[in-house]
Design a protein around this motif. Structure first.
Motif, PDB file in Angstrom:
ATOM      1  N   GLU A 300       0.806  -1.220   0.000  1.00 54.41           N
ATOM      2  CA  GLU A 300       0.000   0.000   0.000  1.00 54.41           C
ATOM      3  C   GLU A 300       0.837   1.266   0.000  1.00 54.41           C
ATOM      4  N   ASN A 301       1.794   1.376   0.925  1.00 54.45           N
ATOM      5  CA  ASN A 301       2.517   2.637   1.128  1.00 54.45           C
ATOM      6  C   ASN A 301       3.921   2.615   0.546  1.00 54.45           C
ATOM      7  N   PHE A 302       4.337   3.793   0.072  1.00 55.62           N
ATOM      8  CA  PHE A 302       5.730   4.099  -0.225  1.00 55.62           C
ATOM      9  C   PHE A 302       6.060   5.401   0.492  1.00 55.62           C
ATOM     10  N   VAL A 303       7.326   5.586   0.794  1.00 52.60           N
ATOM     11  CA  VAL A 303       7.784   6.856   1.355  1.00 52.60           C
ATOM     12  C   VAL A 303       8.778   7.459   0.372  1.00 52.60           C
ATOM     13  N   LEU A 304       8.484   8.664  -0.105  1.00 53.31           N
ATOM     14  CA  LEU A 304       9.413   9.408  -0.955  1.00 53.31           C
ATOM     15  C   LEU A 304      10.144  10.432  -0.099  1.00 53.31           C
ATOM     16  N   ILE A 305      11.439  10.582  -0.354  1.00 50.94           N
ATOM     17  CA  ILE A 305      12.271  11.504   0.408  1.00 50.94           C
ATOM     18  C   ILE A 305      12.960  12.435  -0.573  1.00 50.94           C
ATOM     19  N   ALA A 306      12.623  13.700  -0.501  1.00 53.06           N
ATOM     20  CA  ALA A 306      13.201  14.709  -1.388  1.00 53.06           C
ATOM     21  C   ALA A 306      14.212  15.542  -0.621  1.00 53.06           C
ATOM     22  N   THR A 307      15.354  15.814  -1.217  1.00 53.96           N
ATOM     23  CA  THR A 307      16.422  16.549  -0.541  1.00 53.96           C
ATOM     24  C   THR A 307      16.652  17.906  -1.202  1.00 53.96           C
ATOM     25  N   THR A 308      17.048  18.874  -0.398  1.00 51.30           N
ATOM     26  CA  THR A 308      17.361  20.199  -0.944  1.00 51.30           C
ATOM     27  C   THR A 308      18.776  20.264  -1.490  1.00 51.30           C
ATOM     28  N   SER A 309      19.648  19.358  -1.024  1.00 47.92           N
ATOM     29  CA  SER A 309      21.045  19.298  -1.483  1.00 47.92           C
ATOM     30  C   SER A 309      21.442  17.841  -1.659  1.00 47.92           C
ATOM     31  N   PRO A 310      22.459  17.553  -2.446  1.00 46.93           N
ATOM     32  CA  PRO A 310      22.921  16.165  -2.574  1.00 46.93           C
ATOM     33  C   PRO A 310      23.307  15.591  -1.224  1.00 46.93           C
ATOM     34  N   VAL A 311      22.958  14.334  -1.010  1.00 43.38           N
ATOM     35  CA  VAL A 311      23.278  13.665   0.250  1.00 43.38           C
ATOM     36  C   VAL A 311      24.758  13.312   0.260  1.00 43.38           C
ATOM     37  N   MET A 312      25.465  13.773   1.290  1.00 41.94           N
ATOM     38  CA  MET A 312      26.906  13.556   1.371  1.00 41.94           C
ATOM     39  C   MET A 312      27.291  12.562   2.464  1.00 41.94           C
ATOM     40  N   SER A 313      26.422  12.379   3.473  1.00 37.53           N
ATOM     41  CA  SER A 313      26.777  11.532   4.610  1.00 37.53           C
ATOM     42  C   SER A 313      26.233  10.121   4.439  1.00 37.53           C
ATOM     43  N   SER A 314      26.769   9.193   5.214  1.00 39.02           N
ATOM     44  CA  SER A 314      26.359   7.791   5.157  1.00 39.02           C
ATOM     45  C   SER A 314      25.455   7.460   6.335  1.00 39.02           C
ATOM     46  N   SER A 315      24.417   6.663   6.073  1.00 39.27           N
ATOM     47  CA  SER A 315      23.507   6.259   7.141  1.00 39.27           C
ATOM     48  C   SER A 315      24.096   5.156   8.000  1.00 39.27           C
ATOM     49  N   THR A 316      25.289   4.668   7.626  1.00 38.42           N
ATOM     50  CA  THR A 316      25.926   3.593   8.408  1.00 38.42           C
ATOM     51  C   THR A 316      27.117   4.096   9.223  1.00 38.42           C
ATOM     52  N   ASP A 317      27.243   5.408   9.373  1.00 35.68           N
ATOM     53  CA  ASP A 317      28.344   5.987  10.144  1.00 35.68           C
ATOM     54  C   ASP A 317      28.191   5.606  11.620  1.00 35.68           C
ATOM     55  N   THR A 318      29.009   4.676  12.086  1.00 36.44           N
ATOM     56  CA  THR A 318      28.882   4.160  13.455  1.00 36.44           C
ATOM     57  C   THR A 318      29.314   5.168  14.513  1.00 36.44           C
ATOM     58  N   LYS A 319      30.003   6.234  14.101  1.00 36.50           N
ATOM     59  CA  LYS A 319      30.436   7.247  15.065  1.00 36.50           C
ATOM     60  C   LYS A 319      29.388   8.349  15.266  1.00 36.50           C
ATOM     61  N   ASN A 320      28.355   8.331  14.454  1.00 39.00           N
ATOM     62  CA  ASN A 320      27.311   9.345  14.544  1.00 39.00           C
ATOM     63  C   ASN A 320      26.311   8.934  15.628  1.00 39.00           C
ATOM     64  N   LEU A 321      26.269   9.695  16.717  1.00 39.27           N
ATOM     65  CA  LEU A 321      25.426   9.343  17.853  1.00 39.27           C
ATOM     66  C   LEU A 321      23.939   9.426  17.505  1.00 39.27           C
ATOM     67  N   PHE A 322      23.575  10.390  16.653  1.00 43.06           N
ATOM     68  CA  PHE A 322      22.166  10.490  16.278  1.00 43.06           C
ATOM     69  C   PHE A 322      21.727   9.261  15.493  1.00 43.06           C
ATOM     70  N   LEU A 323      22.566   8.807  14.548  1.00 46.77           N
ATOM     71  CA  LEU A 323      22.217   7.627  13.764  1.00 46.77           C
ATOM     72  C   LEU A 323      22.115   6.390  14.649  1.00 46.77           C
ATOM     73  N   SER A 324      22.988   6.297  15.632  1.00 50.72           N
ATOM     74  CA  SER A 324      22.929   5.169  16.570  1.00 50.72           C
ATOM     75  C   SER A 324      21.624   5.190  17.354  1.00 50.72           C
ATOM     76  N   LYS A 325      21.227   6.373  17.774  1.00 47.01           N
ATOM     77  CA  LYS A 325      19.966   6.510  18.501  1.00 47.01           C
ATOM     78  C   LYS A 325      18.790   6.166  17.601  1.00 47.01           C
ATOM     79  N   LEU A 326      18.863   6.609  16.340  1.00 49.86           N
ATOM     80  CA  LEU A 326      17.792   6.333  15.392  1.00 49.86           C
ATOM     81  C   LEU A 326      17.606   4.832  15.200  1.00 49.86           C
TER      82      LEU A 326
END
Length: 341
Positions: A300-326
């Motif tokens: 039923e559902n899809f999620v579209l994600i639109a960005t204002t700038s090119p994405v430069m960071s990685s969602s697997t950055d283990t040192k990023n505390l926010f990503l770890s919390k997420l």
């Protein structure tokens, strides 16, 4: 033979000629199965915009019969009775034996620490694309800011504030829906969670072109994320999201103008057809820098994600505390399933 296959010839025969402009149309069939054991309607209301609605408590069948019993509170609109508008987990108040209670005999409290509706966690997972930006804001002493268009029961707003530390502004057109959210679903206004009452698309136009003639002009108009959960108000057209008007270029330009340099817009999409979905993606690609997608895999559902700038960071950055919390508060599988279109 599945119901969809057996009914398709009849549905095609009943479809207007305009649907065949680009060949045979895709006709989505919404199946409804949620494992309810029992339920009780708590109260009925009539909203100025959404019309008749009801709040109900239900007990859900636990998978494989294991573990504790599970109770939920739901908001439904009469115009689309089989669509759950909002849903939260509920627990009986302290001192009551969980396994001996019955719905209607005890008072329950809502729990907004978990997102139950299948598309909400993927919407939150979109934040992983700007994990570095959010981490930098937090380290600089600022709270990240979210604008939520469409409030319903307020589960998403409450989750962003309590679990991820966001400052949240919600926009909801129907004041009765907000009253229900506060009374039954645990939505609490505070300096970090505010509500603007009005039409979401009109709000975008006003806040992006402030004139000083409305309340929207006094709002600090720069957000790290806009989360859009708006569906069509016309039940005759079936269930689809977002409304067609949201794809208009001036609306998308207004949304983009109030996002920060590295901001994103996350959109819940329920396609009417393949053509509807392709058109929606094209409209966003004409305005935003990059477009990403999460398949919720519920048919039923899809999620579209639109960005204002090119994405430069990685969602697997283990040192990023926010990503770890997420990853601790939602399924990391959704973060890993984001794909660029």
């Amino acid at each position: 033979m599945s119901m969809e296959v057996s009914f398709k010839p009849l549905l095609l025969a009943l479809s207007p000629k305009s649907c065949f402009k680009h060949g045979n149309p895709h006709i989505p069939i919404l199946s409804y199965e949620d494992g309810v054991i029992c339920g009780m309607v708590l109260e009925r209301f009539v909203g100025s915009i959404v019309g008749e609605m009801l709040v109900e408590d239900v007990e859900i069948e636990v998978e494989n019969g294991a573990g504790n019993r599970e109770f939920r509170r739901r908001l439904r609109f009469k115009r689309m009775p089989n669509l759950i508008q909002s849903e939260v987990r509920i627990f009986p108040k302290e001192g009551i034996d969980f396994n001996s209670i019955e719905i209607g005999e005890v008072e329950f409290s809502p729990d907004n620490n978990v997102l139950l509706q299948p598309y909400l966690s993927p919407m939150v997972a979109s934040l992983s694309l700007i994990g570095k930006h959010i981490q930098d804001r937090i380290f600089s002493g600022f709270r990240p800011k979210a604008l939520c268009l469409g409030v319903g029961g307020g589960a998403l707003l409450s989750f962003l504030k309590t679990q991820l530390g966001f400052e949240v502004l919600g926009v909801e057109e129907d004041e009765q829906v907000l009253s229900v959210a506060r009374k039954f679903f645990g939505l609490q206004y505070c300096p970090l969670l505010k509500i603007f009452v009005g039409d979401a698309m009109e709000f975008l136009e006003k806040i992006s072109h402030p004139s000083g003639e409305c309340n929207a002009s006094s709002i600090d108009a720069e957000f790290d994320v806009i989360m859009v959960d708006l569906d069509s108000s016309d039940a005759r057209s079936g269930v689809y999201a977002p409304p067609l008007e949201f794809g208009e270029k001036h609306v998308l330009m207004a949304a983009k103008s109030i996002l920060s340099k590295n901001g994103i817009l996350a959109l819940n999409v329920i396609p009417q057809s393949n053509a509807f979905y392709e058109t929606t993606k094209h409209e966003f690609q004409q305005v935003f820098s990059e477009l990403y997608e999460i398949d919720v895999r519920n048919g039923e559902n899809f999620v579209l994600i639109a960005t204002t700038s090119p994405v430069m960071s990685s969602s697997t950055d283990t040192k990023n505390l926010f990503l770890s919390k997420l990853r601790n508060v939602i399924s990391g599988a959704f973060m890993d399933s984001i794909k660029k279109i």
